[in-house]
Design an enzyme around this catalytic site. Structure first.
Site, PDB file in Angstrom:
ATOM      1  N   THR A   1      -3.542   0.920  -3.148  1.00  0.00           N
ATOM      2  CA  THR A   1      -3.002  -0.389  -2.794  1.00  0.00           C
ATOM      3  C   THR A   1      -3.226  -1.427  -3.878  1.00  0.00           C
ATOM      4  O   THR A   1      -4.137  -1.302  -4.692  1.00  0.00           O
ATOM      5  CB  THR A   1      -3.657  -0.884  -1.481  1.00  0.00           C
ATOM      6  OG1 THR A   1      -3.017  -2.075  -1.032  1.00  0.00           O
ATOM      7  CG2 THR A   1      -5.139  -1.159  -1.682  1.00  0.00           C
TER       8      THR A   1
ATOM      9  N   THR B   1       0.848  -1.196   0.000  1.00  0.00           N
ATOM     10  CA  THR B   1       0.000   0.000   0.000  1.00  0.00           C
ATOM     11  C   THR B   1       0.886   1.250   0.000  1.00  0.00           C
ATOM     12  O   THR B   1       2.077   1.202   0.268  1.00  0.00           O
ATOM     13  CB  THR B   1      -0.999  -0.013   1.177  1.00  0.00           C
ATOM     14  OG1 THR B   1      -1.662  -1.277   1.214  1.00  0.00           O
ATOM     15  CG2 THR B   1      -2.034   1.077   1.069  1.00  0.00           C
TER      16      THR B   1
ATOM     17  N   GLU C   1      -2.820  -4.510  -2.206  1.00  0.00           N
ATOM     18  CA  GLU C   1      -2.948  -5.339  -1.007  1.00  0.00           C
ATOM     19  C   GLU C   1      -1.598  -5.868  -0.554  1.00  0.00           C
ATOM     20  O   GLU C   1      -0.851  -5.139   0.066  1.00  0.00           O
ATOM     21  CB  GLU C   1      -3.966  -6.465  -1.205  1.00  0.00           C
ATOM     22  CG  GLU C   1      -4.793  -6.747   0.043  1.00  0.00           C
ATOM     23  CD  GLU C   1      -4.181  -7.803   0.967  1.00  0.00           C
ATOM     24  OE1 GLU C   1      -4.938  -8.425   1.717  1.00  0.00           O
ATOM     25  OE2 GLU C   1      -2.965  -8.009   0.969  1.00  0.00           O
TER      26      GLU C   1
END
Length: 583
Positions: free
Chosen positions: A421, A403, A423
């Protein structure tokens, strides 16, 4: 070309200075009474500023501001370069949340570019045949974890409403760098060294690694002609070029034919994706108005809940970063996270009791559960007004060093706070047309039920997974913008942002000092204290108050801009490679 070379040299110098400062800071000796892990000063500018996680990306945003663009224009240019130079963290293959302050209209707007589950997704997506949850890494790698990307649609929506420069201009810095190449930074290199899965997949293996499988060295000039072509197409044709046509077909092929855990994102899923403008979540903390992102992010409401639970305590009179103040902070976070895990999810699918969670009377009762001297040990979720008893909660998985966050203020006083992001670092590890695809669906709860009750954050078709991203805007007693801030860091983001806000608003820290603070985090479990000598005394003192303390490398990436009598002051997290640049 001369201008580009000057910009690259300037950015490289800034990067070097940033890394030297970070290394020096971590080598210092300190005690728990020290303000921060670094003795640095904020960058000061009179007119406008960009704070972002890489100098080349911040320079791209400043280039747009110098061309007469506004905060949204600069945010788009910054994100496109981050996609190139910080690919492990964000990009057009992922999602984002953006807060925008219109100085002229005196209005906060929030934009939701969170990824969605494909239409074929089912609640048992991350379960074995026997009903046991998959291991996180097994769920994450490959096509099954990929959600429909939202970043581009969101940025296009914000640009349509607030952009000043033509859409195509905003892609020029990223296209130039993708064609000519950029030097691999120490952080990117280090992450490639420890990464165990990316090298299993082409074209990522050939792009990031040498023929022998070793990570390409620091300083290697890395060009990405595939991304340059993708960005040029999107610049010319707009976001539809990503969500339909050849790029969309390539995304679907990469997901559905992934060599590991093929997924089910379809052309129809991509064409149907919509970014959404949602009401921001705003509340009062002492003399200040604080605005954040609402569901499907839990960031805005949980930050506000932590602060509201602390409001009855006179933190200004307590020694900053003392055992007493940090004990109270950890306890407030414990209770706020208990509510978050129980109630927060995509409000398009779940009746989130947002008003009840921020109800002043409810929070006053909740605050009285905090013992000023001893750790509570574990908090149960409360029962806020208007809560829906049929749903249940579930906690988060790993704290992930991915992120990114950027903060921007333009010369007109408009501001962007945007957290973005894919993830996990390097997302699903699937690379297509020069960019990485997210693994965002692993932000859903793996277990769809808890004791026979549906989990609020379970997988459902078209649903957006719960997030902890907490882009934040703070307004002073005069109603004017005071601070734009946010951070990466997985579920720890909320604690990073909340402690930085306390440092600025209660303890009078400047934005750089607040960014540099030793991190303390509690998610209704252990109290995490950042690794390093600066946290040793803090850990001991909190342990004496009953906290079960865990020492962690808490990977924040706080980037903030604060309005002060001197002008705009910018802070960049020394744990990453970011800078603040302004004029």
């Amino acid at each position: 070309m001369g201008s580009l070379l000057r910009s690259l040299k300037h950015a490289a110098a800034l990067l070097g200075l940033c890394l030297i400062a970070a290394g020096a800071a971590l080598a210092q000796e300190s005690s728990s009474s020290d303000r921060s892990i670094a003795d640095r000063h904020p960058v000061v500018a009179r007119h406008d500023m960009v704070a972002a996680a890489n100098p080349l990306a911040a320079e791209a945003g400043r280039e747009m501001l110098r061309r007469g663009g506004g905060a949204i224009d600069a945010a788009i240019a910054t994100q496109m370069v981050l996609n190139l130079v910080e690919p492990q963290s964000s990009g057009i293959g992922g999602g984002a949340f953006l807060l925008y302050w219109s100085a002229r209209n005196r209005r906060v707007e929030s934009y939701d570019g969170r990824e969605t589950a494909p239409a074929a997704a089912r609640p048992d997506r991350f379960l074995h045949a026997d009903g046991a949850p998959l291991a996180f890494m097994d769920a994450m790698i490959g096509g099954r974890s990929v959600g429909v990307p939202g970043t581009l649609r969101m940025l296009a929506l914000a640009h349509r409403e607030h952009g000043r420069l033509p859409w195509a201009q905003l892609f020029e810095p990223a296209i130039r760098l993708a064609e000519t190449g950029f030097p691999i930074s120490p952080r990117l290199h280090d992450m490639l060294v420890v990464e165990k899965s990316l090298g299993r997949f082409e074209p990522a293996r050939s792009y990031f690694y040498e023929a022998d499988g070793s990570a390409k060295p620091v300083g290697t000039r890395l060009a990405n002609p595939a991304l340059a072509a993708t960005l040029r197409t999107i610049a010319e044709r707009g976001p539809d070029a990503f969500y339909t046509g050849a790029i969309a077909a390539d995304i679907v092929a990469a997901v559905t034919h992934a060599p590991v855990s093929p997924g089910d994102v379809s052309l129809e899923d991509l064409a149907a994706y919509q970014a959404k403008e949602r009401p921001p979540v705003c509340g009062r903390y002492r003399r200040y108005r604080i605005c954040g992102m609402g569901p499907p992010s839990s960031g805005g409401s949980t930050v506000l809940e932590i602060l509201s639970l602390l409001e009855r305590f006179d933190l200004q009179r307590l020694r900053p970063m003392s055992a007493q103040s940090l004990h109270l902070f950890a306890e407030a976070a414990r209770f706020a996270y208990a509510d978050r895990d129980r109630y927060l999810a995509d409000s398009d699918f779940v009746a989130v009791p947002l008003t009840g969670l921020l109800d002043r009377r409810y929070l006053a009762r909740r605050s009285r559960l905090i013992d000023p001297q001893q750790d509570h040990g574990g908090a149960e979720p409360g029962t806020p007004p208007l809560s829906h008893a049929s749903l249940w909660g579930d906690g988060d998985g790993l704290d992930l060093p991915s992120t990114s966050h950027l903060s921007i203020v333009d010369a007109a006083g408009n501001a962007v706070s945007m957290t973005t992001t894919i993830e996990h670092e390097f997302g699903s590890r699937l690379m297509v047309d020069g960019f990485l695809l997210n693994n965002e669906l692993t932000d859903f709860s793996f277990r769809p039920e808890d004791d026979g009750r549906p989990v609020a954050n379970r997988v459902e078709p078209g649903k957006r997974p719960r997030s902890s991203m907490a882009p934040t805007l703070v307004f002073g007693p005069d109603g004017k913008l005071l601070l734009a801030i946010g951070s990466p860091g997985g579920p720890e983001i909320i604690n990073y942002v909340a402690l930085a806000l306390i440092a600025v608003l209660d303890w009078g820290y400047d934005v750089q000092a607040a960014t540099d603070l030793v991190h303390i985090s509690n998610r209704n479990g252990d109290t995490d204290v950042e690794l390093g000598p600066h946290g040793d005394a803090i850990a001991a003192e909190l342990g004496a108050r009953g906290h079960t303390v865990a020492r962690k490398a808490l990977e924040s990436g706080l980037h903030g801009i604060m309005r002060t009598p001197r002008g705009l002051e910018g802070g960049a997290d020394p744990r990453r490679e970011g800078v603040a640049l302004g004029d």
